[in-house]
Design a protein around this motif. Structure first.
Motif, PDB file in Angstrom:
ATOM      1  N   PRO A  46     -80.397  27.257 -44.605  1.00 38.22           N
ATOM      2  CA  PRO A  46     -79.779  26.199 -43.812  1.00 38.22           C
ATOM      3  C   PRO A  46     -78.259  26.199 -43.989  1.00 38.22           C
ATOM      4  CG  PRO A  46     -81.628  25.354 -45.090  1.00 38.22           C
ATOM      5  CD  PRO A  46     -81.360  26.748 -45.576  1.00 38.22           C
ATOM      6  N   GLY A  47     -77.561  25.959 -42.920  1.00 38.68           N
ATOM      7  CA  GLY A  47     -76.102  25.911 -42.951  1.00 38.68           C
ATOM      8  C   GLY A  47     -75.529  26.387 -41.650  1.00 38.68           C
ATOM      9  N   LEU A  60     -71.452  21.763 -45.083  1.00 41.81           N
ATOM     10  CA  LEU A  60     -72.746  22.070 -45.692  1.00 41.81           C
ATOM     11  C   LEU A  60     -73.707  20.892 -45.549  1.00 41.81           C
ATOM     12  CD1 LEU A  60     -74.321  24.177 -47.418  1.00 41.81           C
ATOM     13  CD2 LEU A  60     -73.578  22.860 -49.405  1.00 41.81           C
ATOM     14  N   HIS A  61     -73.263  19.698 -45.924  1.00 39.71           N
ATOM     15  CA  HIS A  61     -74.113  18.509 -45.796  1.00 39.71           C
ATOM     16  C   HIS A  61     -74.517  18.280 -44.340  1.00 39.71           C
ATOM     17  CE1 HIS A  61     -74.038  16.713 -49.868  1.00 39.71           C
ATOM     18  NE2 HIS A  61     -72.885  17.335 -49.977  1.00 39.71           N
ATOM     19  N   ARG A  62     -73.561  18.366 -43.427  1.00 38.17           N
ATOM     20  CA  ARG A  62     -73.832  18.138 -41.998  1.00 38.17           C
ATOM     21  C   ARG A  62     -74.840  19.152 -41.465  1.00 38.17           C
ATOM     22  NH1 ARG A  62     -72.018  20.836 -38.032  1.00 38.17           N
ATOM     23  NH2 ARG A  62     -70.191  21.672 -39.128  1.00 38.17           N
ATOM     24  N   GLU A  63     -74.596  20.416 -41.747  1.00 38.70           N
ATOM     25  CA  GLU A  63     -75.458  21.470 -41.214  1.00 38.70           C
ATOM     26  C   GLU A  63     -76.878  21.396 -41.778  1.00 38.70           C
ATOM     27  OE1 GLU A  63     -75.214  23.825 -38.919  1.00 38.70           O
ATOM     28  OE2 GLU A  63     -73.102  23.675 -38.366  1.00 38.70           O
ATOM     29  N   VAL A  64     -77.006  21.107 -43.079  1.00 39.26           N
ATOM     30  CA  VAL A  64     -78.343  20.998 -43.669  1.00 39.26           C
ATOM     31  C   VAL A  64     -79.114  19.862 -43.008  1.00 39.26           C
ATOM     32  CG1 VAL A  64     -79.636  20.444 -45.775  1.00 39.26           C
ATOM     33  CG2 VAL A  64     -77.786  22.137 -45.849  1.00 39.26           C
ATOM     34  N   ILE A  65     -78.473  18.722 -42.806  1.00 36.50           N
ATOM     35  CA  ILE A  65     -79.156  17.607 -42.140  1.00 36.50           C
ATOM     36  C   ILE A  65     -79.528  17.989 -40.708  1.00 36.50           C
ATOM     37  CG2 ILE A  65     -78.849  15.276 -41.201  1.00 36.50           C
ATOM     38  CD1 ILE A  65     -77.277  14.607 -43.763  1.00 36.50           C
ATOM     39  N   GLU A  66     -78.605  18.624 -39.971  1.00 38.69           N
ATOM     40  CA  GLU A  66     -78.904  19.011 -38.586  1.00 38.69           C
ATOM     41  C   GLU A  66     -80.071  19.999 -38.500  1.00 38.69           C
ATOM     42  OE1 GLU A  66     -74.325  18.628 -36.848  1.00 38.69           O
ATOM     43  OE2 GLU A  66     -75.275  20.600 -36.954  1.00 38.69           O
ATOM     44  N   GLU A  67     -80.107  20.963 -39.422  1.00 40.54           N
ATOM     45  CA  GLU A  67     -81.080  22.054 -39.320  1.00 40.54           C
ATOM     46  C   GLU A  67     -82.400  21.786 -40.042  1.00 40.54           C
ATOM     47  OE1 GLU A  67     -79.262  25.759 -40.392  1.00 40.54           O
ATOM     48  OE2 GLU A  67     -77.938  25.717 -38.641  1.00 40.54           O
ATOM     49  N   THR A  68     -82.412  20.821 -40.988  1.00 39.62           N
ATOM     50  CA  THR A  68     -83.644  20.550 -41.732  1.00 39.62           C
ATOM     51  C   THR A  68     -84.058  19.079 -41.710  1.00 39.62           C
ATOM     52  OG1 THR A  68     -82.602  20.088 -43.869  1.00 39.62           O
ATOM     53  CG2 THR A  68     -83.085  22.431 -43.347  1.00 39.62           C
ATOM     54  N   TRP A  70     -82.946  17.050 -43.980  1.00 36.10           N
ATOM     55  CA  TRP A  70     -82.895  16.666 -45.391  1.00 36.10           C
ATOM     56  C   TRP A  70     -81.466  16.390 -45.847  1.00 36.10           C
ATOM     57  CZ3 TRP A  70     -86.594  16.605 -49.473  1.00 36.10           C
ATOM     58  CH2 TRP A  70     -87.917  16.813 -49.056  1.00 36.10           C
ATOM     59  N   THR A  71     -81.341  15.421 -46.771  1.00 36.03           N
ATOM     60  CA  THR A  71     -80.074  15.223 -47.472  1.00 36.03           C
ATOM     61  C   THR A  71     -80.107  16.071 -48.736  1.00 36.03           C
ATOM     62  OG1 THR A  71     -80.894  13.322 -48.709  1.00 36.03           O
ATOM     63  CG2 THR A  71     -79.765  12.867 -46.606  1.00 36.03           C
ATOM     64  N   ILE A  72     -78.909  16.388 -49.256  1.00 29.45           N
ATOM     65  CA  ILE A  72     -78.803  17.217 -50.459  1.00 29.45           C
ATOM     66  C   ILE A  72     -77.829  16.582 -51.442  1.00 29.45           C
ATOM     67  CG2 ILE A  72     -79.395  19.359 -49.265  1.00 29.45           C
ATOM     68  CD1 ILE A  72     -76.365  20.049 -49.258  1.00 29.45           C
ATOM     69  N   ALA A  73     -77.892  17.053 -52.682  1.00 28.63           N
ATOM     70  CA  ALA A  73     -76.978  16.578 -53.728  1.00 28.63           C
ATOM     71  C   ALA A  73     -76.591  17.749 -54.622  1.00 28.63           C
ATOM     72  CB  ALA A  73     -77.627  15.483 -54.555  1.00 28.63           C
ATOM     73  N   ALA A  74     -75.482  17.564 -55.326  1.00 29.27           N
ATOM     74  CA  ALA A  74     -75.003  18.473 -56.367  1.00 29.27           C
ATOM     75  C   ALA A  74     -74.846  19.921 -55.907  1.00 29.27           C
ATOM     76  CB  ALA A  74     -75.915  18.395 -57.586  1.00 29.27           C
ATOM     77  N   ARG A 108     -86.006  13.648 -47.107  1.00 28.03           N
ATOM     78  CA  ARG A 108     -86.147  13.980 -45.691  1.00 28.03           C
ATOM     79  C   ARG A 108     -85.873  12.718 -44.876  1.00 28.03           C
ATOM     80  NH1 ARG A 108     -89.895  13.530 -41.701  1.00 28.03           N
ATOM     81  NH2 ARG A 108     -89.867  15.183 -40.140  1.00 28.03           N
ATOM     82  N   LEU A 109     -84.852  12.785 -44.020  1.00 24.98           N
ATOM     83  CA  LEU A 109     -84.502  11.638 -43.184  1.00 24.98           C
ATOM     84  C   LEU A 109     -85.238  11.650 -41.861  1.00 24.98           C
ATOM     85  CD1 LEU A 109     -80.615  11.548 -43.629  1.00 24.98           C
ATOM     86  CD2 LEU A 109     -82.341  10.178 -44.827  1.00 24.98           C
TER      87      LEU A 109
END
Length: 143
Positions: A46-47, A60-68, A70-74, A108-109
């Motif tokens: 994802p990205g 990175l945060h934006r693309e991961v949410i758009e493509e999956t 999901w939110t991410i951390a660290a 997962r949002l």
């Protein structure tokens, strides 16, 4: 020097430099991938592209949410690679400078909002070979 994966640049062809941020998202013995159905079916980390004025981590945060969804951390940077490819969505030949991170999937949002993308949890043992480009494969195998 940043390592190149895939085909070398073609002589005489003009390439547009595209910076991108991509994530390895492990959870137990699985990793979260995105499956892109168009222009051809492919599993990917994802990205995606970093927009003008956007920081790599924000992208990175934006693309991961758009493509999956999901939110991410660290997120932690693992390295980078280059690849030369045609990008049909933009109708350009690109030199993609791909920065790879590892991050923790948090929640997962919703379903992916990027058209043609699906979020897929895959065992590590299968994911390396399933990925569609050798740079993604290299970084996941090294991880």
């Amino acid at each position: 020097m940043i390592r190149r994966f895939g085909s070398p640049p073609e002589s005489g062809r003009v390439y547009t430099l595209r910076h991108g941020a991509y994530a390895i998202l492990p959870l137990g013995d699985q990793v979260l991938l995105t499956h892109q159905s168009q222009p051809y079916p492919e599993f990917q980390l994802p990205g995606g592209g970093i927009e003008p004025g956007e920081s790599p981590l924000h992208a990175l945060h934006r693309e991961v949410i758009e493509e999956t969804g999901w939110t991410i951390a660290a997120p932690r940077r693992l390295g980078a690679f280059r690849r030369f490819t045609f990008m049909p969505d933009y109708d350009i030949w690109a030199e993609k400078l791909c920065t790879i991170y590892v991050a923790r999937p948090i929640r997962r949002l919703h379903d992916p909002t990027e058209p043609g993308h699906s979020a897929i949890w895959m065992p590590f043992a299968l994911a390396v070979d399933a990925l569609g480009n050798p740079g993604d494969q290299h970084f996941l195998a090294q991880f």
